[in-house]
Write an enzyme that holds these catalytic residues in place. Sequence first.
Site, PDB file in Angstrom:
ATOM      1  N   GLY A  19       1.209  -1.224  -0.074  1.00  0.00           N
ATOM      2  CA  GLY A  19       0.020  -0.193   0.061  1.00  0.00           C
ATOM      3  C   GLY A  19       1.504   1.634   0.057  1.00  0.00           C
ATOM      4  NE  ARG A  22      -4.646   5.506  -2.420  1.00  0.00           N
ATOM      5  CZ  ARG A  22      -5.925   5.123  -1.946  1.00  0.00           C
ATOM      6  NH1 ARG A  22      -5.698   6.012  -1.202  1.00  0.00           N
ATOM      7  NH2 ARG A  22      -6.550   3.692  -1.852  1.00  0.00           N
ATOM      8  CG  LEU A  71      -2.425  -6.795  -0.071  1.00  0.00           C
ATOM      9  CD1 LEU A  71      -1.235  -5.594   0.827  1.00  0.00           C
ATOM     10  CD2 LEU A  71      -1.420  -7.850  -0.788  1.00  0.00           C
ATOM     11  CG  ASN A  93       1.030   1.218   4.687  1.00  0.00           C
ATOM     12  OD1 ASN A  93       0.803   2.128   5.473  1.00  0.00           O
ATOM     13  ND2 ASN A  93       0.477   1.417   3.408  1.00  0.00           N
ATOM     14  CE1 TYR A 158      -8.397  -0.304   9.800  1.00  0.00           C
ATOM     15  CE2 TYR A 158      -8.977   1.275  11.955  1.00  0.00           C
ATOM     16  CZ  TYR A 158      -8.096   0.417  10.603  1.00  0.00           C
ATOM     17  OH  TYR A 158      -6.116   1.821  10.662  1.00  0.00           O
ATOM     18  CB  THR A 161      -8.515  -6.594  11.259  1.00  0.00           C
ATOM     19  OG1 THR A 161      -8.736  -4.724  11.076  1.00  0.00           O
ATOM     20  CG2 THR A 161     -10.121  -6.956  10.514  1.00  0.00           C
ATOM     21  CB  ILE A 191      -2.974  10.168   9.353  1.00  0.00           C
ATOM     22  CG1 ILE A 191      -2.157   9.108  10.475  1.00  0.00           C
ATOM     23  CG2 ILE A 191      -1.810  11.076   8.759  1.00  0.00           C
ATOM     24  CD1 ILE A 191      -1.542   9.825  11.751  1.00  0.00           C
TER      25      ILE A 191
HETATM   26  P1  NAP Z   1      -4.552   5.207   2.358  1.00  0.00           P
HETATM   27  O1  NAP Z   1      -4.328   6.643   2.268  1.00  0.00           O
HETATM   28  O2  NAP Z   1      -6.570   4.734   2.266  1.00  0.00           O
HETATM   29  O3  NAP Z   1      -4.040   3.808   1.820  1.00  0.00           O
HETATM   30  C1  NAP Z   1      -4.332   3.127   1.314  1.00  0.00           C
HETATM   31  C2  NAP Z   1      -3.127   1.895   0.525  1.00  0.00           C
HETATM   32  O4  NAP Z   1      -3.724   0.327   0.479  1.00  0.00           O
HETATM   33  C3  NAP Z   1      -2.893   2.451  -0.338  1.00  0.00           C
HETATM   34  O5  NAP Z   1      -1.686   2.054  -1.414  1.00  0.00           O
HETATM   35  C4  NAP Z   1      -4.120   1.162  -1.115  1.00  0.00           C
HETATM   36  O6  NAP Z   1      -4.007   1.248  -2.803  1.00  0.00           O
HETATM   37  C5  NAP Z   1      -3.723  -0.372  -0.358  1.00  0.00           C
HETATM   38  N1  NAP Z   1      -4.627  -0.860  -0.633  1.00  0.00           N
HETATM   39  C6  NAP Z   1      -5.672  -0.614  -0.259  1.00  0.00           C
HETATM   40  N2  NAP Z   1      -7.144  -1.957   0.110  1.00  0.00           N
HETATM   41  C7  NAP Z   1      -6.074  -3.473  -0.523  1.00  0.00           C
HETATM   42  C8  NAP Z   1      -5.948  -4.194  -1.559  1.00  0.00           C
HETATM   43  N3  NAP Z   1      -7.060  -4.444  -1.478  1.00  0.00           N
HETATM   44  N4  NAP Z   1      -4.815  -4.857  -1.713  1.00  0.00           N
HETATM   45  C9  NAP Z   1      -3.982  -4.534  -1.962  1.00  0.00           C
HETATM   46  N5  NAP Z   1      -3.784  -2.710  -1.813  1.00  0.00           N
HETATM   47  C10 NAP Z   1      -4.717  -2.488  -0.529  1.00  0.00           C
HETATM   48  O7  NAP Z   1      -4.086   3.969   3.692  1.00  0.00           O
HETATM   49  P2  NAP Z   1      -3.525   5.468   5.353  1.00  0.00           P
HETATM   50  O8  NAP Z   1      -4.986   6.155   5.307  1.00  0.00           O
HETATM   51  O9  NAP Z   1      -2.297   5.794   3.871  1.00  0.00           O
HETATM   52  O10 NAP Z   1      -2.970   4.165   5.874  1.00  0.00           O
HETATM   53  C11 NAP Z   1      -2.425   3.203   6.247  1.00  0.00           C
HETATM   54  C12 NAP Z   1      -2.116   2.087   7.093  1.00  0.00           C
HETATM   55  O11 NAP Z   1      -2.535   3.292   8.344  1.00  0.00           O
HETATM   56  C13 NAP Z   1      -3.555   1.188   6.765  1.00  0.00           C
HETATM   57  O12 NAP Z   1      -2.879   0.399   7.660  1.00  0.00           O
HETATM   58  C14 NAP Z   1      -4.387   2.187   8.183  1.00  0.00           C
HETATM   59  O13 NAP Z   1      -5.198   0.891   9.016  1.00  0.00           O
HETATM   60  C15 NAP Z   1      -4.008   2.677   9.185  1.00  0.00           C
HETATM   61  N6  NAP Z   1      -4.251   3.907   9.660  1.00  0.00           N
HETATM   62  C16 NAP Z   1      -4.206   4.680   9.081  1.00  0.00           C
HETATM   63  C17 NAP Z   1      -4.823   5.990  10.181  1.00  0.00           C
HETATM   64  C18 NAP Z   1      -5.008   7.413   9.288  1.00  0.00           C
HETATM   65  O14 NAP Z   1      -5.553   8.009  10.154  1.00  0.00           O
HETATM   66  N7  NAP Z   1      -4.920   7.479   7.731  1.00  0.00           N
HETATM   67  C19 NAP Z   1      -5.051   6.014  10.863  1.00  0.00           C
HETATM   68  C20 NAP Z   1      -4.869   4.531  11.722  1.00  0.00           C
HETATM   69  C21 NAP Z   1      -4.425   3.086  10.639  1.00  0.00           C
HETATM   70  P3  NAP Z   1      -4.512   1.555  -3.903  1.00  0.00           P
HETATM   71  O15 NAP Z   1      -3.835   2.499  -4.352  1.00  0.00           O
HETATM   72  O16 NAP Z   1      -4.134   0.581  -5.237  1.00  0.00           O
HETATM   73  O17 NAP Z   1      -6.115   1.766  -3.973  1.00  0.00           O
END
Ligand code: NAP
Length: 252
Positions: A19, A22, A71, A93, A158, A161, A191
Site C-alpha cells: 500500500g 499513497r 491483498l 501497511n 477494523y 483486525t 492522519i
Molecule cells: P490510504 O491512503 O487509504 O492508502 C491505502 C493503501 O492501501 C493504498 O496504497 C491502496 O492501494 C492499498 N490497498 C487498499 N486496499 C488494498 C487491497 N485490497 N489490496 C492491496 N492494496 C490495497 O491508507 P493510509 O491512510 O495511508 O493508511 C495506511 C495504514 O495506516 C493502514 O493500515 C491504516 O489502517 C493505518 N492507519 C491509518 C490511519 C489514518 O488516519 N490514515 C489511522 C490509523 C491507522 P491503491 O492505491 O491501489 O488503492
Amino acid sequence: MKSIWDSFRLDGKRSFVTGSSRGIGKAIAMALGEAGAEVIFHGSQPGEKLAATLEEAKKKKIQCRSVTGDLSDPEQVQHLISSVGEIDILVLNASVQKYQRVPEFNMKEFETEFRVNVGSAFLLIQGFLPGMLQKKWGRVISLGSVNQWKQSPRLAVYAATKSALCNLIQNCAREYGKDGITFNNIAPGVIATDRNQAVLSDPQQSAEILKLIPAGRFGQAEDMAGLALLLCSEAGSYLTGSDIPVAGGRQL
Ligand code: NAP
C-alpha cells in the site's frame, strides 16, 4: 569511527512496503529509500498514484520498482511474494477500513477486511521469513491503529483486525528474537490521508475529532516515517515486540 547517523542508513537492504502508492505507506517507503534501501512500491492495481509515486522516487534517485496485487486474494499475495523476491524489510501497511455498524456487516465484507488486514500479513510473513532467517537479519513492521485501544461504533471489525495483526506481530517477535529479526507495530492516530478526506473536510466533524487530540492537529503521513526508519535500521535493533502509538497523544 561510526557516527550515530550511520546506524540509520539502509544501504544494501531491500524493502517491500504494501500500500505504498499513497498515504502512510508512500511516506514510509520514501524514507527507507532516502536512507539508501532499494524499495519495491505496491498498490492494489496499476494506477496514476502508483505511477506518480514511482516517478517521484526515481527523481530522488531511489532504486525502485513497483508491483501490484489485491491483498484480499491469497493467490495474488503468493504471486506478489514470488515477484518481489528476497527482502530484508517488510512493511505491512495496506488495509481496508469500512465505516459500518456491526449489524450492517455481511460475512463477505467481514472476511475481506480480515483477509487484507490480517490474512495477507500472515502470508507475506510466511513467504519472506525463510530468506530473513537465512541471513539472520530482518525487519517487519505492521501498521496498527489507535482503534486497538479507542473503541468506535463503526470501526469494530477494523479495530479487531488491527488488534489481531498486532498480536501476530508480537508473537513473531518472541519467536524470532534470537534470529536477528525484529517485529514491531506502529499505531497511527488520525492522519490526513485519502481515507479520511471526507470526514476531515467536514468542518463540524473535523472540529469534534480535533478536540480528542492532545497535540491539537491531525497527523501527516510523514509523521510515521521517522519511527519506521528507526525500527528498520541498526539503530532500532534492540526494539522488538513494541506497539507504538504515533498519534499526537490520541491514545491517552
Ligand atoms: P490510504 O491512503 O487509504 O492508502 C491505502 C493503501 O492501501 C493504498 O496504497 C491502496 O492501494 C492499498 N490497498 C487498499 N486496499 C488494498 C487491497 N485490497 N489490496 C492491496 N492494496 C490495497 O491508507 P493510509 O491512510 O495511508 O493508511 C495506511 C495504514 O495506516 C493502514 O493500515 C491504516 O489502517 C493505518 N492507519 C491509518 C490511519 C489514518 O488516519 N490514515 C489511522 C490509523 C491507522 P491503491 O492505491 O491501489 O488503492
